[in-house]
Design a protein around this motif. Sequence first.
Motif, PDB file in Angstrom:
ATOM      1  N   ALA A   1     -29.089   2.343   6.561  1.00  0.00           N
ATOM      2  CA  ALA A   1     -28.105   3.423   6.650  1.00  0.00           C
ATOM      3  C   ALA A   1     -28.631   4.618   7.431  1.00  0.00           C
ATOM      4  CB  ALA A   1     -27.695   3.868   5.245  1.00  0.00           C
ATOM      5  N   ALA A   2     -29.933   4.850   7.382  1.00  0.00           N
ATOM      6  CA  ALA A   2     -30.470   6.044   8.029  1.00  0.00           C
ATOM      7  C   ALA A   2     -30.924   5.757   9.455  1.00  0.00           C
ATOM      8  CB  ALA A   2     -31.635   6.596   7.210  1.00  0.00           C
ATOM      9  N   LEU A   3     -30.579   4.582   9.987  1.00  0.00           N
ATOM     10  CA  LEU A   3     -31.109   4.217  11.294  1.00  0.00           C
ATOM     11  C   LEU A   3     -30.061   4.323  12.382  1.00  0.00           C
ATOM     12  CD1 LEU A   3     -33.215   1.104  10.285  1.00  0.00           C
ATOM     13  CD2 LEU A   3     -33.895   3.498  10.419  1.00  0.00           C
TER      14      LEU A   3
ATOM     15  N   MET B   1     -44.850  13.083   6.381  1.00  0.00           N
ATOM     16  CA  MET B   1     -44.791  13.455   7.782  1.00  0.00           C
ATOM     17  C   MET B   1     -43.814  12.579   8.570  1.00  0.00           C
ATOM     18  SD  MET B   1     -48.843  13.971   8.149  1.00  0.00           S
ATOM     19  CE  MET B   1     -48.901  14.356   9.886  1.00  0.00           C
ATOM     20  N   LEU B   2     -43.006  11.819   7.874  1.00  0.00           N
ATOM     21  CA  LEU B   2     -42.069  10.934   8.555  1.00  0.00           C
ATOM     22  C   LEU B   2     -40.646  11.460   8.448  1.00  0.00           C
ATOM     23  CD1 LEU B   2     -43.325   7.473   7.276  1.00  0.00           C
ATOM     24  CD2 LEU B   2     -43.961   8.641   9.387  1.00  0.00           C
ATOM     25  N   SER B   3     -39.810  11.065   9.404  1.00  0.00           N
ATOM     26  CA  SER B   3     -38.386  11.382   9.306  1.00  0.00           C
ATOM     27  C   SER B   3     -37.734  10.416   8.331  1.00  0.00           C
ATOM     28  CB  SER B   3     -37.739  11.255  10.678  1.00  0.00           C
ATOM     29  OG  SER B   3     -37.524   9.903  10.982  1.00  0.00           O
ATOM     30  N   GLY B   4     -36.498  10.743   7.936  1.00  0.00           N
ATOM     31  CA  GLY B   4     -35.801   9.907   6.964  1.00  0.00           C
ATOM     32  C   GLY B   4     -35.738   8.449   7.387  1.00  0.00           C
ATOM     33  N   GLY B   5     -35.331   8.215   8.618  1.00  0.00           N
ATOM     34  CA  GLY B   5     -35.212   6.843   9.095  1.00  0.00           C
ATOM     35  C   GLY B   5     -36.556   6.137   9.121  1.00  0.00           C
ATOM     36  N   MET B   6     -37.608   6.881   9.477  1.00  0.00           N
ATOM     37  CA  MET B   6     -38.937   6.266   9.530  1.00  0.00           C
ATOM     38  C   MET B   6     -39.385   5.842   8.137  1.00  0.00           C
ATOM     39  SD  MET B   6     -40.363   9.073  12.183  1.00  0.00           S
ATOM     40  CE  MET B   6     -41.978   8.587  12.726  1.00  0.00           C
ATOM     41  N   LYS B   7     -39.067   6.664   7.141  1.00  0.00           N
ATOM     42  CA  LYS B   7     -39.445   6.309   5.773  1.00  0.00           C
ATOM     43  C   LYS B   7     -38.787   4.992   5.379  1.00  0.00           C
ATOM     44  CE  LYS B   7     -39.991  10.986   4.065  1.00  0.00           C
ATOM     45  NZ  LYS B   7     -39.243  12.087   3.503  1.00  0.00           N
TER      46      LYS B   7
ATOM     47  N   ASP C   1     -26.846  17.201   8.655  1.00  0.00           N
ATOM     48  CA  ASP C   1     -27.850  16.230   9.081  1.00  0.00           C
ATOM     49  C   ASP C   1     -27.510  14.845   8.514  1.00  0.00           C
ATOM     50  OD1 ASP C   1     -30.034  14.979  10.003  1.00  0.00           O
ATOM     51  OD2 ASP C   1     -31.510  16.278   9.044  1.00  0.00           O
ATOM     52  N   GLU C   2     -26.891  14.035   9.324  1.00  0.00           N
ATOM     53  CA  GLU C   2     -26.457  12.690   8.924  1.00  0.00           C
ATOM     54  C   GLU C   2     -25.779  12.712   7.557  1.00  0.00           C
ATOM     55  OE1 GLU C   2     -29.098   9.508   9.639  1.00  0.00           O
ATOM     56  OE2 GLU C   2     -30.246  10.568  11.166  1.00  0.00           O
ATOM     57  N   PRO C   3     -24.764  13.538   7.408  1.00  0.00           N
ATOM     58  CA  PRO C   3     -24.186  13.686   6.069  1.00  0.00           C
ATOM     59  C   PRO C   3     -23.430  12.442   5.621  1.00  0.00           C
ATOM     60  CG  PRO C   3     -22.867  14.859   7.678  1.00  0.00           C
ATOM     61  CD  PRO C   3     -24.072  14.376   8.397  1.00  0.00           C
TER      62      PRO C   3
ATOM     63  N   THR D   1     -45.689  16.200  17.758  1.00  0.00           N
ATOM     64  CA  THR D   1     -44.673  16.921  18.507  1.00  0.00           C
ATOM     65  C   THR D   1     -43.335  16.266  18.221  1.00  0.00           C
ATOM     66  OG1 THR D   1     -46.289  17.368  20.215  1.00  0.00           O
ATOM     67  CG2 THR D   1     -43.985  17.700  20.783  1.00  0.00           C
ATOM     68  N   ALA D   2     -42.428  17.026  17.658  1.00  0.00           N
ATOM     69  CA  ALA D   2     -41.130  16.449  17.302  1.00  0.00           C
ATOM     70  C   ALA D   2     -40.159  16.527  18.470  1.00  0.00           C
ATOM     71  CB  ALA D   2     -40.563  17.163  16.074  1.00  0.00           C
ATOM     72  N   THR D   3     -40.068  17.720  19.078  1.00  0.00           N
ATOM     73  CA  THR D   3     -39.240  17.809  20.282  1.00  0.00           C
ATOM     74  C   THR D   3     -40.046  18.515  21.363  1.00  0.00           C
ATOM     75  OG1 THR D   3     -38.327  20.000  19.848  1.00  0.00           O
ATOM     76  CG2 THR D   3     -37.184  18.137  18.845  1.00  0.00           C
TER      77      THR D   3
ATOM     78  N   PRO E   1     -32.364   8.510  18.742  1.00  0.00           N
ATOM     79  CA  PRO E   1     -32.946   7.473  17.881  1.00  0.00           C
ATOM     80  C   PRO E   1     -33.729   8.062  16.717  1.00  0.00           C
ATOM     81  CG  PRO E   1     -34.093   7.566  19.969  1.00  0.00           C
ATOM     82  CD  PRO E   1     -32.924   8.471  20.084  1.00  0.00           C
ATOM     83  N   SER E   2     -33.983   7.244  15.740  1.00  0.00           N
ATOM     84  CA  SER E   2     -34.714   7.661  14.538  1.00  0.00           C
ATOM     85  C   SER E   2     -36.077   8.250  14.910  1.00  0.00           C
ATOM     86  CB  SER E   2     -34.894   6.443  13.630  1.00  0.00           C
ATOM     87  OG  SER E   2     -35.777   6.745  12.583  1.00  0.00           O
ATOM     88  N   GLY E   3     -36.371   9.401  14.368  1.00  0.00           N
ATOM     89  CA  GLY E   3     -37.673  10.020  14.591  1.00  0.00           C
ATOM     90  C   GLY E   3     -37.763  10.843  15.861  1.00  0.00           C
ATOM     91  N   CYS E   4     -36.618  11.111  16.511  1.00  0.00           N
ATOM     92  CA  CYS E   4     -36.689  11.840  17.783  1.00  0.00           C
ATOM     93  C   CYS E   4     -36.650  13.343  17.575  1.00  0.00           C
ATOM     94  CB  CYS E   4     -35.554  11.407  18.703  1.00  0.00           C
ATOM     95  SG  CYS E   4     -33.976  12.146  18.274  1.00  0.00           S
ATOM     96  N   GLY E   5     -36.503  13.799  16.355  1.00  0.00           N
ATOM     97  CA  GLY E   5     -36.588  15.237  16.132  1.00  0.00           C
ATOM     98  C   GLY E   5     -35.263  15.920  15.883  1.00  0.00           C
ATOM     99  N   LYS E   6     -34.234  15.165  15.569  1.00  0.00           N
ATOM    100  CA  LYS E   6     -32.921  15.772  15.308  1.00  0.00           C
ATOM    101  C   LYS E   6     -32.978  16.674  14.085  1.00  0.00           C
ATOM    102  CE  LYS E   6     -31.059  11.678  14.687  1.00  0.00           C
ATOM    103  NZ  LYS E   6     -32.214  10.798  14.876  1.00  0.00           N
ATOM    104  N   SER E   7     -33.518  16.141  12.999  1.00  0.00           N
ATOM    105  CA  SER E   7     -33.597  16.945  11.782  1.00  0.00           C
ATOM    106  C   SER E   7     -34.461  18.170  12.016  1.00  0.00           C
ATOM    107  CB  SER E   7     -34.195  16.124  10.641  1.00  0.00           C
ATOM    108  OG  SER E   7     -33.412  14.997  10.376  1.00  0.00           O
TER     109      SER E   7
END
Lengths: 307, 295, 295, 272, 272
Positions: E181-183, E152-158, D177-179, D37-39, D57-63
């Motif tokens: 940078a991605a965190l 299955m990971l987000s950018g920051g998680m990778k 997305d975090e450009p 579940t992403a969000t 935070p990283s991995g919270c589902g923004k992307s």
Amino acid sequence: ATTVTIAMQNGIGYLPIIVADALGLFGKAVEAAGAPTTQVVVKKFSGAPAINDGLLSNTIQLGAMGTPGMLVAWEKTRGSYDIKGLTPLSMGRYSLYTSRPEVKTVADFPETSRIAVTALNTPQAILLRMAAEKQLGEAGIRRFDKMMVSLPHPDAATMMISGSATIDGYFANDPFITVLEANPKLHVVTTSEEILGHPATSGLLATTGKFVSEQPAIARGIVAAIAQAEDFIKAKPAEAGEIYLKSEPFNLSKDALTAMIRDNKWSTEPHGIMAYATFMAKIRMLKNPPTRWQDTFFAPIAAGTGD
Amino acid sequence: MTDVTATPRNLPRPDIEREPEDISRIGEISRPIGLWEGIFAITAVRRALVLIGLGIAWEVYARWLGNPLMFPSLSDTLSAWWEDMSSGRLPGAAASSLRVLLIGYGTAIVLSAVMTTLAVSTRIGTDLLATLTAMFNPLPAIAILPLALLWFGLGTSSIVFVIVHSVLWAVSLNTFTGFLSVSQTQRMAGRNYGLGGLRLVIFILIPAAFPSILAGLKIGWAFAWRTLIAAELVFGVSGNAAGLGWYIFEARNALETATVFAGLLTVILIGLAVEGIVFRSIEAATIRKWGMQNH
Amino acid sequence: MTDVTATPRNLPRPDIEREPEDISRIGEISRPIGLWEGIFAITAVRRALVLIGLGIAWEVYARWLGNPLMFPSLSDTLSAWWEDMSSGRLPGAAASSLRVLLIGYGTAIVLSAVMTTLAVSTRIGTDLLATLTAMFNPLPAIAILPLALLWFGLGTSSIVFVIVHSVLWAVSLNTFTGFLSVSQTQRMAGRNYGLGGLRLVIFILIPAAFPSILAGLKIGWAFAWRTLIAAELVFGVSGNAAGLGWYIFEARNALETATVFAGLLTVILIGLAVEGIVFRSIEAATIRKWGMQNH
Amino acid sequence: MLATEKMPGVAVGSGVQTLLQVDGVTLQYKTRDRLVTATYRVSFDVKEQDRFILLGPSGCGKSTLLKCVAGFLSPTEGTMKLDDRIIDRPGPDRMMVFQEFDQLMPWLTVLDNVMFAMRRSGRFPKNEIKDRARRATVKVGLERFQDVYPHMLSGGMKQRVAIARALAMEPRILLMDEPFAALDALTRRRMQEELLELWDDVRFTLMFVTHSIEEAIILGSRILVLTPHPGQVRAELDATAYSHEHQGDADFMAFNRKINGMLFGTQETAHD
Amino acid sequence: MLATEKMPGVAVGSGVQTLLQVDGVTLQYKTRDRLVTATYRVSFDVKEQDRFILLGPSGCGKSTLLKCVAGFLSPTEGTMKLDDRIIDRPGPDRMMVFQEFDQLMPWLTVLDNVMFAMRRSGRFPKNEIKDRARRATVKVGLERFQDVYPHMLSGGMKQRVAIARALAMEPRILLMDEPFAALDALTRRRMQEELLELWDDVRFTLMFVTHSIEEAIILGSRILVLTPHPGQVRAELDATAYSHEHQGDADFMAFNRKINGMLFGTQETAHD
Ligand SMILES: Nc1ncnc2c1ncn2[C@@H]1O[C@H](COP(=O)(O)OP(=O)(O)OP(=O)(O)O)[C@@H](O)[C@H]1O
Ligand SMILES: Nc1ncnc2c1ncn2[C@@H]1O[C@H](COP(=O)(O)OP(=O)(O)OP(=O)(O)O)[C@@H](O)[C@H]1O
Ligand SMILES: [Mg+2]
Ligand SMILES: [Mg+2]
């Protein structure tokens, strides 16, 4: 123990080999000829070139082939392999069928005709051109070059029977003749006997000079076995037919099969060799044709009668 | 520098704050899927439907054509198939063909692994592979025949040799292309861990290039069949060791077209089984699981 | 939280400051390369060396074997080749074969473009492609023969049909695999610009999957040749319009082995030319320029 | 909820039209043996011309949320409506700049990449496209790299091409997305200014993912603060009052600390 | 310059051994129709146990320099020596964290990715590897994603997995290319602390690329400031005196401003 491999193709013309193999004649005859531990194996191939390759690479020792094929091999291997005929197998019949009612002689085929032969160096292809020469003179030979197509027997037969317009002529041999005969839409234009004037050797067993000189006993035995097989075929065509069907299933009644075997001539005497050779030289298929048919056969056949 | 926020057209709105729920474990939130939609979502079902459709098309076309000698109907073919299946003739032929096929296919894969490893490790290896492939890949089996006979004589080894020739180049080409397409970063990561040569190939390049390799293996598999059937005719048979190729050839000679098609049907069925069971399982366990296949 | 910088073992060192040079344009800084090293770095030279090596191996082996009817030497082959080249027979045969080949190859590529586009756009298309490929790819040309004869009769169209059969599945399989391997992000970027269906395939998937497609085209090209030569034997058209397959077949029947090999040599030379000129230029202008091929 | 049903209170709190309406959206990735579940039940409204920041935070589902707005995913629960119509496909009205470095077409030069989107959308006159593309590449500082293929660029340069490509399109909605994550301080600052300038000219609606609170405050007119994985809405804050020049101010700092506390709890303050 | 020749003055200014010696290194990318100079005559020394930061604007050649140290490229001019031997190949003594998101092996789960390097190097006892890997993934906050595949990971998680993979190796030299940078701010802060803690335990030598001046000051013991493209050395600064707790201090700020000025000229101050 020495193993000798005989290669053959499908077709009723190779019946003597089938019979000799099935009845165990090879073993007995070879033993009688003085090579007791020899094993004779028969293998089937789908095409003539593979048989040539087999002989040249010594993976097979004897190969069944048509007369023109043997003549070509003889010419090309003179002084090296010395491929010659060991023994004739049959004098099979060839019949040229057509689906065009108006065609009575080969001269009647229009330019647009497509006549199926298996390959351009088969007896059929040569017979067709012989017939053309007879009807139309020298010019007729070239005319048919453009009309011949190379198709395997079953495909040609299928197309003729199913009334496909792709080919309108087919130079058939047995057992396909029996199938075409039954079809009322097709008729025979000419046959091998008509063209040559007499039955001729169609299939024979060829081998290399090396084999004959190294294994004369085996060679003699094989010739003897084929002769015995032919005697059997002539004496008991029905039984020979049964043996044939076991080797090559074909949808034929016993009677039709027996009749077909009777209709083909079985002889170990070479016939028509020089007729083929002369004509092949004329159409440049042979550049140095044999002067006598005896040049193209090993003893003991070469010492016998023939033409 | 323009001061953009000095002229905002965004009207301020009140802040909103929320206390997030404590959801230590969120279960599956399912959308209801209709029964038919659900069944249709199963790949096997859809493919079975495709097969049934093709079967019907075959039957209808053959009947309309009415030329069983050239194109028998599916039902005729099936009855011929069933007859020879129960008599054990077809299973025997298929088994005999499969054995030769697997030997040839396996040998080709091993050889192509060696060749592509060489090609990816050394420059002269690349040149060798590129040149040999360009030269030999277009050569038909008859070109290989004399050498096969010379080196291996008659029999299985020659057929294996010809199969190897038909599989080797296709698999190598695809594998090598796959190797070259591996991302520079992944390649560098591997070399960073001290991997090089064979170890780089095994641990990085092969898995990373797996989609390409698998496609090559599929193509190779198909061409192995084609070649096998053609080669069985040329190299012939002795006794009862005949494979599917010879089975088809004999039936053709006997003008038993339904039997010819029964032989071909067997090839098709084996092809479907291998694709549906072997290759699909490999795909599911590898590239699909790894997210390398995006659809 | 440990305060690590409170216990530094890094002793302070004096700062260094530099005024960078003004280098508006830095030219090429070349490392000297030895002459031989330089020549050897040219791909064409290395490949030519490979070819010369292979030629010598052929000549030596053939002479050692001493069986010119089975395996003629390179020099015999070359003299047969030269004879038939100057007589115009070989160029004619090659031209005739090439024409048929290109028609078949082109048709197959168009068809496989259609099929893979369908396959990548719709789920049922995927199933169709996967099923058809698994079914038909392993089928040898003789299976296709009856249908070819039925639909197209004797002649070029039938050969084209058989070539299409042998190229289509291999190219489709590779193309489709390539499509599925396109990065999710690139695919999304394309869809983001409103591309979908055919336009997505043309503007995104084809260029992105180009390495795979090119490998498929190479394999397809090779198999088109193989099939052509085999098919010309079967459908053996009459004397005048004969192609390379027929040329080889005739020579083989006449036991003119050197001529057979001259025909095969022509196939090899065309293969090398197409690889060295056509495919390498395409590669240089596409995937290598785009950095999609990492070596 | 029906796609055609007009929500009451759409314009509450502002005279501006609601453009995007996200209502109880749960986003999940379903694979054979895992359900991520992403969000979870995220709701928010984006008004026309908002500069809407997704912060978390990283991995919270923004992307994932952004991809859903772009139309690449569909919610397992809840609805996402654009102009009152449920989003069901991607489209060139919503230009997206992805987080990944491989979003450029490797077969196109920098300039062609920038032109690609314009060409495909057909929204621009043919003779203008090249000029616009040139200007966009100059804006992101890549004038000397116009004819270079993407594989010859550094990470930051790739992202700048993607930014140029999106900006040149002047889309109605810009999703980023975090450009700026791969950019150095100065380049980043310049990019932020370019973005705001363009917004001032064109008045598009911006949805912007960042993990930098400072960037969020500077760029955003409204900030959505998300909780750690799986992302839920923690707060939606007004940020119309802050920009670059307020960066050192006490107000700005307090706002920064407030968001910091929301994101990470008050006990520790993270610096960017 | 010969590879065996001992430089005089290697230990000047510090009692510590010089580990890496970069001397007049020019790095170029040569393609058929273009020659890109990434760095021009860069010289610096890295001592044992340095935390050496490469700082510079986007595209100035930081990644290229790092790849050269890792042994993936070789200089067109100048020499690069490690332990007095010219670098000519990559090796597991120099662990690298790349800037790109695709540095993970997609066919390995998160845990297997972390174990991969340890397994291949053969430096660790077999029975310890799994444990070490687990601890490393926990440290980067991915304990719940150990068995997940990278796609299955987000950018920051990778990026965090890549960091875990490198840290678990406890290499002698750690090369990191904008790993954080991605965190988001908090995760980044935590990663910085983990890195410093590990350094405190193991005392490896760190080369770290960043575009954040703050991060450079906090993490580094020595900062190399590079000019814009093509990268030349602008300055090499000592930063042993600053860490997290000095972040608000006037000293810290002044240092930050000094670097800022060096990078971008004094006329404008960029904020990160
Ligand atoms: N393709 C995917 N398959 C399965 N799970 C995924 C996939 N992509 C993302 N996820 C999961 O969804 C969650 C949210 O991912 P998302 O990429 O949206 O995070 P994010 O907020 O953008 O993080 P970051 O700042 O690190 O980029 C993560 O837990 C991730 O593991
Ligand atoms: N593979 C390549 N081929 C050609 N040129 C390249 C290649 N990789 C990088 N460059 C060029 O080298 C220069 C330096 O690139 P590098 O990746 O080292 O920059 P960087 O300092 O890491 O930038 P960033 O902070 O954006 O990552 C850039 O001008 C870039 O265009
Ligand atoms: Mg993200
Ligand atoms: Mg970089």
